[in-house]
Design an enzyme around this catalytic site. Structure first.
Site, PDB file in Angstrom:
ATOM      1  N   ASP A 147       0.816  -1.103  -0.037  1.00 41.50           N
ATOM      2  CA  ASP A 147       0.067   0.040  -0.075  1.00 41.50           C
ATOM      3  C   ASP A 147       0.892   1.354   0.033  1.00 41.50           C
ATOM      4  OD1 ASP A 147       0.841  -0.194   2.728  1.00 41.50           O
ATOM      5  OD2 ASP A 147      -0.852  -1.330   3.282  1.00 41.50           O
ATOM      6  N   ASP A 155       1.158   4.930   1.405  1.00 42.97           N
ATOM      7  CA  ASP A 155       0.885   5.807   2.419  1.00 42.97           C
ATOM      8  C   ASP A 155       1.498   7.193   2.282  1.00 42.97           C
ATOM      9  OD1 ASP A 155      -0.526   3.839   3.950  1.00 42.97           O
ATOM     10  OD2 ASP A 155       1.124   3.213   5.015  1.00 42.97           O
ATOM     11  N   ASP A 213       8.687   2.611  13.650  1.00 43.50           N
ATOM     12  CA  ASP A 213       9.185   1.595  14.422  1.00 43.50           C
ATOM     13  C   ASP A 213      10.791   1.347  14.021  1.00 43.50           C
ATOM     14  OD1 ASP A 213       8.584   0.723  11.921  1.00 43.50           O
ATOM     15  OD2 ASP A 213       7.151  -1.090  12.551  1.00 43.50           O
TER      16      ASP A 213
HETATM   17  P1  ATP Z   1       3.568  -3.745   4.897  1.00 42.80           P
HETATM   18  O1  ATP Z   1       4.659  -4.071   3.860  1.00 42.80           O
HETATM   19  O2  ATP Z   1       3.256  -4.999   5.694  1.00 42.80           O
HETATM   20  O3  ATP Z   1       2.510  -2.903   4.733  1.00 42.80           O
HETATM   21  P2  ATP Z   1       4.648  -1.437   6.244  1.00 42.80           P
HETATM   22  O4  ATP Z   1       6.125  -1.016   6.766  1.00 42.80           O
HETATM   23  O5  ATP Z   1       4.110  -0.669   5.364  1.00 42.80           O
HETATM   24  O6  ATP Z   1       4.862  -2.939   5.824  1.00 42.80           O
HETATM   25  P3  ATP Z   1       2.615  -0.770   7.963  1.00 42.80           P
HETATM   26  O7  ATP Z   1       1.639  -1.594   8.987  1.00 42.80           O
HETATM   27  O8  ATP Z   1       1.380  -0.542   6.568  1.00 42.80           O
HETATM   28  O9  ATP Z   1       3.863  -1.468   7.651  1.00 42.80           O
HETATM   29  O10 ATP Z   1       2.628   0.589   8.656  1.00 42.80           O
HETATM   30  C1  ATP Z   1       3.241   1.626   7.769  1.00 42.80           C
HETATM   31  C2  ATP Z   1       4.352   2.451   8.473  1.00 42.80           C
HETATM   32  O11 ATP Z   1       3.735   2.975   9.846  1.00 42.80           O
HETATM   33  C3  ATP Z   1       5.491   1.545   8.964  1.00 42.80           C
HETATM   34  O12 ATP Z   1       6.320   1.458   7.767  1.00 42.80           O
HETATM   35  C4  ATP Z   1       6.065   2.310  10.054  1.00 42.80           C
HETATM   36  O13 ATP Z   1       6.797   3.339   9.460  1.00 42.80           O
HETATM   37  C5  ATP Z   1       4.816   2.883  10.591  1.00 42.80           C
HETATM   38  N1  ATP Z   1       4.503   2.009  11.672  1.00 42.80           N
HETATM   39  C6  ATP Z   1       3.448   0.761  11.518  1.00 42.80           C
HETATM   40  N2  ATP Z   1       3.251   0.294  12.744  1.00 42.80           N
HETATM   41  C7  ATP Z   1       4.139   0.798  13.647  1.00 42.80           C
HETATM   42  C8  ATP Z   1       4.375   0.901  15.268  1.00 42.80           C
HETATM   43  N3  ATP Z   1       3.772  -0.287  16.030  1.00 42.80           N
HETATM   44  N4  ATP Z   1       5.131   1.535  15.552  1.00 42.80           N
HETATM   45  C9  ATP Z   1       5.859   2.423  15.124  1.00 42.80           C
HETATM   46  N5  ATP Z   1       5.756   2.669  13.633  1.00 42.80           N
HETATM   47  C10 ATP Z   1       4.712   1.697  13.090  1.00 42.80           C
HETATM   48 MG    MG Z   2       1.856  -0.818   4.537  1.00 46.32          MG
END
Ligand code: ATP
Ligand code: MG
Length: 457
Positions: free
Chosen positions: A59, A61, A154
């Protein structure tokens, strides 16, 4: 956590490989609209990480300095969601782009002035971050600067931003170097970051397995030290994160890491000691095999429903429980119900499996009995079940090494694809005979050592 203002590393357009062609056109439209209205617009998080690694992002963001209400005024297709922290969802035909306002976490100081770009919403209250007695974040809805927004994330590799103003990449945390080296490292002190949100430990495991990265030494030490505290996270959230982890296509690797770090034993204490107590490691190996099987399905682009996943992973464990109830004299179906209820009772206080999913899991385990009765009574009603394919899949994966089972499953699969009844395979005709089926059932009740639930097919 670093609080002093630091200069980000900025990688100019010509020095990195990210091309706009690889981005969602809707995300780009959103970013350009923000920019044209005088706001900052960045792509952030997993999509920047994945684009740099040449992987397809799940996705896209967006973060901005526009407040949610300002975003809403810019997009007719925008809906604001979330009570605690308002987010803007921009709705396109087949995609929703999430737009968040820059947020801060490091805020134990007096309530800050709102930091909207255009000064709107000044009267809106912004409650500060609130932690519980153990340092876990309960609330962190404070607007912040781009830097603060990067620092609250994170892992360093998840904190990179792509700036639509000049197509550069902005790195406040050393994420680019860690991405190059294949390292998962928390931003700031890992002890504090895992204390603030224990779910980050599961995310570290998922990203390490999914990206084939290593967890950096201090991060890993802190993770192992804090593994037991994973139970402090909200049970529904743990279920969601575990599903993501096991359905990531690298479930077997994730399981290894969960075991090595102590997270698995903390999450599933009863199941974990059952796996460990068996001699010759058979259930442990079997569990790993099931995960590998799920992995290859996901990698081939197939979906695995949560009830099927649970049946595959915990079927034998539930089976053994059912066997115990049966030995105590309970009829077969009742034994399965009691076994699933016991499994839910021990699992849900830590990892919350919704009742609806638990019921569907029970149905997959108990309904496989019907596959044996071919053609049985009203096969069309069985085929019409919403979980028919899951029941077939479950049997194929767990019992598919038995010739008879394969024939039965093939018959049902063919039957489900045709309107006209499919003739029975000659050597299975006997099985479908109704009186004989009744005789068999009676025999099973008399025999306390009857076959286990997953062996009845
Ligand atoms: P995916 O490929 O699974 O979507 P992602 O890194 O994009 O991986 P998401 O859950 O979509 O993960 O979260 C988007 C962003 O939000 C992460 O890349 C991170 O920067 C931040 N984030 C998500 N969860 C947390 C958390 N628990 N603590 C701090 N930052 C977070
Ligand atoms: Mg994501």
């Amino acid at each position: 956590m670093k609080k002093e203002k630091s200069c980000p590393v900025i990688i100019a357009r010509q020095e990195h490989e990210i091309s706009r062609k690889l981005m969602s056109p809707n995300a780009l439209r959103t970013l350009y609209r923000l920019k044209d209205n005088g706001y900052v617009g960045y792509l952030v998080g997993g999509c920047v990480r994945d684009l740099l690694l040449g992987r397809e992002p799940k996705d896209f963001d967006v973060v901005t300095n526009a407040t949610p209400n300002e975003v809403k005024r810019m997009f007719r297709n925008c809906r604001l969601i979330g009570r605690r922290f308002r987010l803007a969802h921009i709705h396109f035909q087949d995609e929703i782009i999430e737009v968040a306002t820059f947020r801060s976490q490091a805020s134990n100081e007096p309530e800050p002035e709102p930091k909207e770009a255009h000064g709107a919403e000044h009267r809106q209250r912004h409650p500060r971050m609130v932690k519980d007695d153990d340092g876990m974040i309960l609330r962190d809805n404070v607007y912040g600067t781009p830097e603060e927004d990067a620092l609250r994330r994170d892992f360093t590799v998840n904190a990179l931003a792509y700036n639509i103003a000049d197509f550069s990449i902005i790195d406040y945390t050393g994420g680019l170097a860690d991405l190059d080296a294949g390292i998962i490292r928390t931003i700031g002190d890992p002890d504090v970051r895992f204390q603030e949100d224990p779910v980050r430990m599961l995310r570290a495991v998922r990203f390490a397995a999914q990206l084939a990265f290593t967890i950096e030494e201090n991060t890993r030490k802190a993770l192992v030290a804090a593994a037991d505290t994973i139970v402090r996270a909200a049970p529904p959230r743990l279920y969601d994160e575990l599903l993501k982890l096991i359905l990531s296509g690298e479930g077997a690797k994730c399981y290894d890491l969960l075991r090595q770090t102590g997270l698995f034993a903390a999450l599933f204490p009863a199941f974990s000691s059952w796996l460990g107590a068996e001699s010759e490691g058979y259930p442990h190996t079997r569990f790993g095999e099931m995960l590998s099987c799920v992995d290859s399905r996901i990698q081939q682009g197939h979906k695995v429903s949560p009830p099927l996943l649970l049946a595959l992973l915990f079927g034998e464990y539930i089976d053994e429980k059912a066997e115990r109830f049966r030995r105590q004299g309970a009829p077969w179906l009742q034994s399965v119900n009691a076994a699933v209820a016991e499994f839910m009772g021990e699992t849900c206080p830590i990892v919350m499996i919704a009742n609806r999913v638990g019921n569907a899991l029970r149905d997959i385990i108990s309904q496989q009995m019907r596959l044996k009765k071919i053609p049985g009574r009203r096969p069309e009603s069985f085929i019409a079940r919403h979980d028919f394919n899951d029941i077939i899949e479950f049997c194929r994966i767990t019992r598919g090494d038995k010739k008879d089972v394969v024939k039965q499953l093939d018959w049902w699969a063919a039957q489900s694809q045709q309107q006209v009844p499919v003739p029975l395979p000659p050597d299975l005709t006997e099985e479908s005979d109704a009186p004989q089926h009744k005789r068999k059932r009676r025999r099973r009740r008399r025999n306390p050592k009857a076959k286990s639930v997953t062996e009845v097919v």
